[in-house]
Design an enzyme around this catalytic site. Sequence first.
Site, short mmCIF file in Angstrom:
data_model
loop_
_atom_site.label_atom_id
_atom_site.label_comp_id
_atom_site.label_asym_id
_atom_site.label_seq_id
_atom_site.Cartn_x
_atom_site.Cartn_y
_atom_site.Cartn_z
N GLU A 63 0.70 -1.17 0.02
CA GLU A 63 -0.10 0.31 0.14
C GLU A 63 0.93 1.17 -0.06
OE1 GLU A 63 -3.69 -0.18 2.41
OE2 GLU A 63 -3.20 1.56 3.22
N ASP A 64 2.00 1.30 0.67
CA ASP A 64 2.70 2.53 0.87
C ASP A 64 4.12 2.62 0.38
OD1 ASP A 64 0.48 3.26 2.53
OD2 ASP A 64 1.49 2.85 4.37
#
Length: 178
Positions: A63-64
């Site tokens: 996600e990051d």
Amino acid sequence: MNDISLFLTALKFSAYKHRNQRRKNRITPYINHPIEVAEMLWKIGKVRDMDLIIAALLHDVLEDTETMPAEIEELCGKHILSIVQEVTDDKNLSKQQRKKLQIETAAHKSILAKQLKLADKICNVHDIIHSPPHDWSMKRCQEYIVWTEQVINELRGVNSDLENHYDVVLAKAKVALN
Ligand code: NDP
Ligand code: ZN
């Protein structure tokens, strides 16, 4: 590969991927958070499933960071990748859609993913009190913890130790933000 070997490989990989990031308080190195989520599962949740502990170390990597799913599969195998994918939001959606979807999909997640989400939300609610995002108003912090409550209420029934701990941390956050 034995458990500790894979654990260390995943920790090194996650630390490298998050190397340029800090938490939203702008002080804490990002890697502290995945370590705390793994620790939460192990110490409070009494989880001894090493695939889940290792997935916790990697839970924010897709996600990051710029990581591809194939990198996790190559390093840790399909099962750990599948747990990480289950707790990864679709970044093509707006933040608001992602928030709504987390509430709607929580009940349908696997038992492993539900426990990972519980530990993640416990750590985030704890951080909201002890090391909050540097630019969030009280109102925004309050809205965040109310949202976590909506997600958590959809996935109860998988780990009573984590669920009870979430309730304690949530109650403290509500007092602190009042
Ligand atoms: P974000 O989802 O952008 O941020 C929360 C996430 O940041 C956490 O879930 C956690 O995720 C991570 N995080 C990093 N550092 C910390 C920390 N120190 N403490 C806690 N969490 C941390 O924010 P919102 O939840 O506010 O979601 C955006 C939504 O808010 C949108 O729907 C938008 O429309 C709305 N919004 C509201 C505003 C308001 O004032 N009420 C203003 C602007 C937007 P992880 O574990 O994955 O790192
Ligand atoms: Zn997280």
